[in-house]
Design a protein around this motif. Structure first.
Motif, PDB file in Angstrom:
ATOM      1  N   SER A 364      37.991  60.338  62.724  1.00 40.82           N
ATOM      2  CA  SER A 364      38.080  58.882  62.887  1.00 40.82           C
ATOM      3  C   SER A 364      38.827  58.517  64.164  1.00 40.82           C
ATOM      4  N   ALA A 365      39.928  59.214  64.435  1.00 30.82           N
ATOM      5  CA  ALA A 365      40.721  58.926  65.642  1.00 30.82           C
ATOM      6  C   ALA A 365      39.921  59.217  66.908  1.00 30.82           C
ATOM      7  N   TRP A 366      39.019  60.200  66.845  1.00 31.46           N
ATOM      8  CA  TRP A 366      38.176  60.525  68.003  1.00 31.46           C
ATOM      9  C   TRP A 366      37.344  59.318  68.437  1.00 31.46           C
ATOM     10  N   THR A 367      36.966  58.450  67.484  1.00 31.03           N
ATOM     11  CA  THR A 367      36.085  57.323  67.792  1.00 31.03           C
ATOM     12  C   THR A 367      36.830  56.117  68.359  1.00 31.03           C
ATOM     13  N   LEU A 368      38.172  56.143  68.347  1.00 34.45           N
ATOM     14  CA  LEU A 368      38.929  55.023  68.908  1.00 34.45           C
ATOM     15  C   LEU A 368      38.690  54.918  70.411  1.00 34.45           C
ATOM     16  N   THR A 369      38.697  53.700  70.919  1.00 30.98           N
ATOM     17  CA  THR A 369      38.595  53.480  72.356  1.00 30.98           C
ATOM     18  C   THR A 369      39.999  53.414  72.952  1.00 30.98           C
ATOM     19  N   PRO A 370      40.127  53.572  74.280  1.00 34.89           N
ATOM     20  CA  PRO A 370      41.461  53.449  74.891  1.00 34.89           C
ATOM     21  C   PRO A 370      42.136  52.124  74.563  1.00 34.89           C
ATOM     22  N   GLY A 371      41.360  51.052  74.491  1.00 36.31           N
ATOM     23  CA  GLY A 371      41.927  49.758  74.160  1.00 36.31           C
ATOM     24  C   GLY A 371      42.405  49.656  72.727  1.00 36.31           C
ATOM     25  N   GLU A 372      41.921  50.546  71.867  1.00 32.06           N
ATOM     26  CA  GLU A 372      42.334  50.575  70.468  1.00 32.06           C
ATOM     27  C   GLU A 372      43.478  51.555  70.223  1.00 32.06           C
ATOM     28  N   GLY A 373      44.028  52.098  71.299  1.00 31.55           N
ATOM     29  CA  GLY A 373      45.157  53.009  71.146  1.00 31.55           C
ATOM     30  C   GLY A 373      44.764  54.445  70.895  1.00 31.55           C
ATOM     31  N   ARG A 374      43.608  54.880  71.400  1.00 32.29           N
ATOM     32  CA  ARG A 374      43.153  56.249  71.165  1.00 32.29           C
ATOM     33  C   ARG A 374      44.135  57.264  71.760  1.00 32.29           C
ATOM     34  N   PRO A 375      44.494  58.296  71.014  1.00 33.51           N
ATOM     35  CA  PRO A 375      45.305  59.364  71.599  1.00 33.51           C
ATOM     36  C   PRO A 375      44.473  60.186  72.573  1.00 33.51           C
ATOM     37  N   HIS A 376      45.116  61.082  73.313  1.00 31.63           N
ATOM     38  CA  HIS A 376      44.372  61.992  74.178  1.00 31.63           C
ATOM     39  C   HIS A 376      43.343  62.738  73.333  1.00 31.63           C
ATOM     40  N   ARG A 377      42.132  62.862  73.842  1.00 31.79           N
ATOM     41  CA  ARG A 377      41.032  63.426  73.063  1.00 31.79           C
ATOM     42  C   ARG A 377      41.351  64.837  72.535  1.00 31.79           C
ATOM     43  N   LEU A 378      42.207  65.570  73.246  1.00 30.72           N
ATOM     44  CA  LEU A 378      42.550  66.922  72.805  1.00 30.72           C
ATOM     45  C   LEU A 378      43.229  66.915  71.438  1.00 30.72           C
ATOM     46  N   ILE A 379      43.972  65.845  71.124  1.00 28.72           N
ATOM     47  CA  ILE A 379      44.741  65.804  69.878  1.00 28.72           C
ATOM     48  C   ILE A 379      43.838  65.729  68.656  1.00 28.72           C
ATOM     49  N   PRO A 380      42.926  64.746  68.554  1.00 30.77           N
ATOM     50  CA  PRO A 380      42.048  64.752  67.372  1.00 30.77           C
ATOM     51  C   PRO A 380      41.106  65.949  67.337  1.00 30.77           C
ATOM     52  N   ALA A 381      40.693  66.452  68.505  1.00 31.11           N
ATOM     53  CA  ALA A 381      39.815  67.620  68.519  1.00 31.11           C
ATOM     54  C   ALA A 381      40.536  68.843  67.958  1.00 31.11           C
ATOM     55  N   ALA A 382      41.762  69.071  68.433  1.00 27.71           N
ATOM     56  CA  ALA A 382      42.545  70.209  67.936  1.00 27.71           C
ATOM     57  C   ALA A 382      42.906  70.018  66.468  1.00 27.71           C
ATOM     58  N   GLY A 383      43.198  68.785  66.080  1.00 29.62           N
ATOM     59  CA  GLY A 383      43.527  68.518  64.689  1.00 29.62           C
ATOM     60  C   GLY A 383      42.357  68.784  63.763  1.00 29.62           C
ATOM     61  N   LEU A 384      41.165  68.334  64.149  1.00 29.63           N
ATOM     62  CA  LEU A 384      39.973  68.556  63.328  1.00 29.63           C
ATOM     63  C   LEU A 384      39.679  70.045  63.187  1.00 29.63           C
ATOM     64  N   ALA A 385      39.686  70.759  64.318  1.00 28.99           N
ATOM     65  CA  ALA A 385      39.416  72.200  64.267  1.00 28.99           C
ATOM     66  C   ALA A 385      40.480  72.931  63.451  1.00 28.99           C
ATOM     67  N   GLY A 386      41.731  72.554  63.658  1.00 30.90           N
ATOM     68  CA  GLY A 386      42.820  73.200  62.929  1.00 30.90           C
ATOM     69  C   GLY A 386      42.721  72.989  61.436  1.00 30.90           C
TER      70      GLY A 386
END
Length: 425
Positions: A364-386
């Motif tokens: 879900s966090a991966w789909t956030l836009t920068p204007g919506e406060g999206r974290p760096h893309r690496l964070i949700p990607a690593a979190g999902l894989a982990g």
């Protein structure tokens, strides 16, 4: 827009009463609980001398999950946590699946914590004490979330005092040996991953902060601050305790211990501390149980509002402003499980469910836009894989049971959709 609606107190809405410190304390009460007393030994059994690597890995996955959850909770400050985020960002099914995974996983965790209270407080009557603990804490939650936060603050203070005393005793005893922290050939990749999955069980409490989104003051500011603060404090405490216990018992001694913190006190020539640790363990489990019941009932409330669960559970008490029917149902189910089941395997099952829950949060966090406060893309990607790696690295029985229960939830969703679709829509 939000100011008038939250202060007028709509009958089906919860009241915003919790500040940053209250939210942090509720998160700490969920994390610095029975996990540190119960999870170290099975994790050491899996990881051997690689235990500290597993702790670090679990913390990294937890950090990614916490960051994704904090950004989503700030944007969607409503009860339900990832159930809401998945629904809003990925679609109704994924929100439902996250809510299902959370409710079933954390209900099992509630029962495990209740039995932990019983086993420490009165081993001969563990089931009776567990049921009494569930009833008592359900009554506390029923009386209002502010009272729950106050009790959790006291519990956290007691547990931290016990852990500090243990660490000081271990480090000052002269029986510790830094060589016991060395990583040997017994640490395998599979064992380290399995231990990380088991230790994640002890970190997962920051979800309580997000699931209380409808009761937090200024959620856009409070939740992103409270979650990393609570997680950081917890990681620091866990690391210090794990290093202290390892230095005294060693990986093998820790793996073979039924009560590792008590055994560490004995090995440190601090026998006077053993009963204190037992009391601390019981109090810690009470703190976890209190916050767990709080979080499960809020997710149940959110799912009932959307009729994924019986709508009668969506009621909010007019005086206490809590989801009283959901809390009573959750308490009753947990009490039955605690009275009838041996739930030592529930830690693995609970970890599987919660890791699935956070996988949806990261997606879900991966789909956030920068204007919506999206974290760096690496964070949700690593979190999902982990999350996915740790979930399927858990003991086979936990992974298979967890997969079956998640699949059952998906089947129930499909059946419900098939029965409720109307041609007019």
């Amino acid at each position: 827009m939000s100011g008038s609606s939250t202060t007028t107190g709509m009958p089906d809405e919860l009241r915003r009463r919790l500040g940053v410190s209250d939210a942090v304390v509720i998160g700490l009460g969920s994390m610095i609980g029975a996990g540190i007393f119960a999870a170290l030994a099975p994790a050491a059994r899996a990881a051997g001398s690689g235990l500290l690597i597993s702790l670090a890995l679990a913390a990294v996955v937890a950090y990614c999950n916490a960051t994704s959850s904090a950004r989503l909770a700030a944007r969607y400050p409503a009860s339900g946590g990832t159930y809401v985020y998945g629904r809003e960002r990925l679609g109704d099914f994924w929100g439902y699946l996250a809510g299902w995974a959370f409710v079933v996983g954390k209900t099992a965790s509630c029962a495990a914590m209740a039995l932990t209270v019983g086993s420490y407080a009165w081993p001969g009557q563990a089931h009776a004490v567990a049921v009494a603990a569930v009833v008592a804490l359900t009554c506390v939650n029923y009386a209002g979330v502010q009272k729950s936060a106050l009790l959790t603050r006291a519990i956290v203070a007691v547990v931290l005092a016990v852990l500090v005393a243990l660490v000081v005793a271990a480090l000052a005893s002269g029986t510790g040996d830094a060589a016991r922290l060395d990583i040997d050939s017994d640490a395998t990749v599979g064992g380290v991953l399995q231990a990380a999955g088991l230790l994640f069980f002890a970190f997962a409490g920051y979800a309580r902060i997000a699931t209380l989104g409808e009761e937090v003051l200024d959620p856009a500011r409070t939740i992103p601050r409270a979650i990393p603060i609570a997680l950081g404090i917890t990681l620091g405490v866990y690391a210090v305790v794990a290093i202290s216990v390892l230095s005294v018992l060693g990986p093998q001694g820790l793996a073979e211990s039924a009560a590792p913190l008590s055994d560490a006190a004995r090995a440190s020539d601090a026998d006077w501390l053993v009963p204190v640790v037992r009391v601390g363990a019981a109090v810690a489990a009470l703190g976890s149980l209190l916050a767990l019941i709080l979080g499960v009932s809020r997710t149940t409330l959110a799912m009932a509002r959307d009729r994924h669960l019986p709508h009668v559970l969506a009621a909010v008490h007019p005086r206490f402003a809590v989801p009283h029917r959901a809390e009573v149902l959750v308490g009753a189910v947990v009490a039955v499980v605690a009275a009838t089941a041996d739930v030592r395997g529930a830690i693995g099952f609970s970890s599987f469910g919660v890791l699935v829950y956070y996988a949806v949060a990261n997606a879900s966090a991966w789909t956030l836009t920068p204007g919506e406060g999206r974290p760096h893309r690496l964070i949700p990607a690593a979190g999902l894989a982990g999350c996915l790696v740790l979930a399927f690295a858990l003991p086979l029985s936990s992974a298979l049971t967890g997969t079956a229960v998640i699949a059952l939830g998906a089947a129930v969703y499909g059946l419900r959709r098939a029965l409720t679709q109307h041609p007019a829509s």
